[in-house]
Write a protein that holds these residues in place. Structure first.
Motif, PDB file in Angstrom:
ATOM      1  N   MET A   1      48.816  48.357  45.579  1.00 36.79           N
ATOM      2  CA  MET A   1      47.595  48.614  46.317  1.00 36.79           C
ATOM      3  C   MET A   1      46.513  47.649  45.827  1.00 36.79           C
ATOM      4  O   MET A   1      46.422  47.353  44.656  1.00 36.79           O
ATOM      5  N   ASP A   2      45.706  47.226  46.723  1.00 37.36           N
ATOM      6  CA  ASP A   2      44.640  46.281  46.419  1.00 37.36           C
ATOM      7  C   ASP A   2      43.581  46.947  45.540  1.00 37.36           C
ATOM      8  O   ASP A   2      43.175  48.082  45.768  1.00 37.36           O
ATOM      9  N   THR A   3      43.102  46.246  44.524  1.00 36.86           N
ATOM     10  CA  THR A   3      42.115  46.832  43.609  1.00 36.86           C
ATOM     11  C   THR A   3      40.773  47.086  44.289  1.00 36.86           C
ATOM     12  O   THR A   3      40.062  48.010  43.919  1.00 36.86           O
ATOM     13  N   LEU A   9      37.972  53.819  47.122  1.00 32.61           N
ATOM     14  CA  LEU A   9      38.550  55.152  47.297  1.00 32.61           C
ATOM     15  C   LEU A   9      38.304  56.094  46.126  1.00 32.61           C
ATOM     16  O   LEU A   9      38.047  57.277  46.341  1.00 32.61           O
ATOM     17  N   VAL A  10      38.376  55.611  44.918  1.00 36.00           N
ATOM     18  CA  VAL A  10      38.231  56.489  43.750  1.00 36.00           C
ATOM     19  C   VAL A  10      36.859  57.165  43.707  1.00 36.00           C
ATOM     20  O   VAL A  10      36.780  58.384  43.560  1.00 36.00           O
ATOM     21  N   LEU A  14      36.296  61.241  44.101  1.00 41.85           N
ATOM     22  CA  LEU A  14      35.570  61.997  43.080  1.00 41.85           C
ATOM     23  C   LEU A  14      34.361  62.724  43.679  1.00 41.85           C
ATOM     24  O   LEU A  14      34.089  63.878  43.331  1.00 41.85           O
ATOM     25  N   LEU A  15      33.672  62.063  44.588  1.00 34.91           N
ATOM     26  CA  LEU A  15      32.550  62.698  45.280  1.00 34.91           C
ATOM     27  C   LEU A  15      33.021  63.891  46.102  1.00 34.91           C
ATOM     28  O   LEU A  15      32.423  64.972  46.056  1.00 34.91           O
ATOM     29  N   GLN A  16      34.095  63.724  46.832  1.00 29.97           N
ATOM     30  CA  GLN A  16      34.640  64.809  47.641  1.00 29.97           C
ATOM     31  C   GLN A  16      35.072  65.983  46.767  1.00 29.97           C
ATOM     32  O   GLN A  16      34.755  67.136  47.069  1.00 29.97           O
ATOM     33  N   LEU A  17      35.762  65.710  45.695  1.00 37.05           N
ATOM     34  CA  LEU A  17      36.217  66.768  44.793  1.00 37.05           C
ATOM     35  C   LEU A  17      35.034  67.485  44.145  1.00 37.05           C
ATOM     36  O   LEU A  17      35.017  68.714  44.055  1.00 37.05           O
ATOM     37  N   GLY A  18      34.041  66.726  43.714  1.00 38.93           N
ATOM     38  CA  GLY A  18      32.860  67.330  43.106  1.00 38.93           C
ATOM     39  C   GLY A  18      32.111  68.226  44.075  1.00 38.93           C
ATOM     40  O   GLY A  18      31.703  69.342  43.732  1.00 38.93           O
TER      41      GLY A  18
END
Length: 65
Positions: A1-3, A9-10, A14-18
């Motif tokens: 996967m492209d960095t 995405l990361v 994290l925003l969605q999970l928080g």
């Protein structure tokens, strides 16, 4: 996967999970009043409407005590 894709995405994940955790925590507090008196409906909105669901809950779903 492209960095570059990972760098985008990361933080979004994290925003969605928080927001999900914070929204569900706030919803389950005993003193919290919600519009429509339907905690189940608001839980569904928070969980299934991704990032926008918790934001909608915080803006429109809570009632001031």
């Amino acid at each position: 996967m492209d960095t570059t894709l990972l760098l985008v995405l990361v933080p979004l994940l994290l925003l969605q999970l928080g927001l999900l955790i914070w929204g569900l925590y706030d919803l389950t507090r005993p003193e919290r009043k919600v519009k429509g008196d339907s905690r189940l409906l608001w839980a569904i909105v928070i969980v299934f409407i991704s990032i926008i669901g918790p934001v909608v809950y915080f803006l429109f779903g809570r009632e001031d005590a």
